[in-house]
Design an enzyme around this catalytic site. Structure first.
Site, PDB file in Angstrom:
ATOM      1  N   LEU A 232       0.856  -1.188   0.000  1.00  6.38           N
ATOM      2  CA  LEU A 232       0.000   0.000   0.000  1.00  6.38           C
ATOM      3  C   LEU A 232       0.895   1.243   0.000  1.00  6.38           C
ATOM      4  CD1 LEU A 232      -2.615  -1.287   2.591  1.00  6.38           C
ATOM      5  CD2 LEU A 232      -2.856  -1.205   0.098  1.00  6.38           C
ATOM      6  N   HIS A 233       1.497   1.503  -1.152  1.00  5.77           N
ATOM      7  CA  HIS A 233       2.492   2.572  -1.229  1.00  5.77           C
ATOM      8  C   HIS A 233       1.908   3.926  -0.834  1.00  5.77           C
ATOM      9  CE1 HIS A 233       5.263  -0.173  -3.201  1.00  5.77           C
ATOM     10  NE2 HIS A 233       4.398  -0.400  -4.173  1.00  5.77           N
TER      11      HIS A 233
END
Length: 296
Positions: A232-233
């Site tokens: 989940l950048h």
């Protein structure tokens, strides 16, 4: 009071989840979404930004399109990850916001008419808009409260080249301008974002609200190709903005590769580099819990 922010973005699957969190969590006063070419072209990133606002019935927030090309080099994209539409076929409602143009000029005007230091920028894509703001409107850029940007890799391998991360590789020159500026900047590199991962059980547990259902649909598309989990950048930017205690920040003296090879945009610790605040560690469970609570 909620912090006043502008979200500079190129949605993009994980961008979309980050924006949904910002809209649903009640933690931000969002002044606008400025868009940039990155994961896909500018027309589509702008359309996706408007669609996300439509999902949450937030037509009060403007969308302003910005840079369609990098400063000095050809664009790259991440269509192989995000699909040609940026959302791997997830259909958003028609946008109810007519996008403006001229993100850099809009940013400058917005910053110059607000008290200095009162607006933060949360950057989820290439830093082209912010780099141009520094070059063209330095007084306005100097009024940014803080910039939190997803980008770079310190120890981790890259995802655009052996050591280069996609956002910074997309416009190394803009990245260099921003990191060398006087803007109070914190970067969130792959060293952190690859630790915060959504698996299928986590995704399904998000369901039960409009934002959660939409995020779950988007993350399900992100989990295609038999992936067990996905990083989940971009949501990490929002999480750092609201809960900095979840992250360990270090100062690194960074130089950026401005060459034409596969590691263009890569960061190197160097005695002659620019001091930059870097998130290097994260409380993974705390981050995941905060994200899910904000979406539900």
């Amino acid at each position: 009071m909620n912090r006043r922010v502008v979200i500079d973005t190129d949605p993009g699957l994980d961008d979309a989840v980050a924006i949904l969190f910002a809209l649903a969590s009640g933690r931000f006063d969002i002044l606008g979404l400025t868009t940039v070419a990155g994961n896909i072209g500018l027309e589509r990133t702008t359309s996706n930004a408007g669609g996300l606002l439509a999902v949450m019935d937030r037509s009060d927030i403007p969308v302003i399109s910005g840079a369609s090309t990098a400063m000095l080099r050809d664009n790259i994209d991440a269509i192989v990850i995000h699909g040609v539409d940026g959302l791997r076929g997830i259909t958003l409602p028609p946008t109810t916001v007519t996008a403006q143009t001229g993100a850099v000029e809009w940013l400058a005007e917005t910053l110059l008419t607000a008290p200095s230091g009162s607006i933060d920028i949360l950057a989820l894509g290439p830093l082209t808009n912010i780099g141009r703001l520094v070059n063209e409107h330095p007084e306005a850029a100097g009024r940014i409260g803080q910039l939190i940007a997803m980008g770079g890799a310190i120890v981790e391998p890259g995802n655009a080249g052996p050591a280069s991360e996609f956002n910074f590789a997309s416009d190394p020159e803009a990245t260099a301008v921003v990191l060398r500026s006087d803007i109070k900047t914190t970067i969130v590199p792959l060293d952190v974002t690859r630790r915060v991962r959504a698996d299928r059980a986590y995704v399904e547990a998000l369901r039960g609200s409009l934002a959660g259902d939409t995020a779950a649909d988007i993350l399900t598309a992100y989990l295609l190709d038999d992936k067990q989990s996905r990083p989940l950048h971009d949501p990490c930017v929002m999480l750092l903005a609201v809960a900095p205690d979840l992250f360990d920040i270090e100062i690194h003296r960074l130089s950026i590769n401005l060459g034409d090879g596969p590691d263009a945009g890569a960061l190197t610790d160097s005695e002659t580099g620019t001091p930059v605040a870097v998130a290097m560690r994260v409380d993974v469970q705390g981050a995941l819990d905060l994200l899910s609570s904000g979406l539900r």
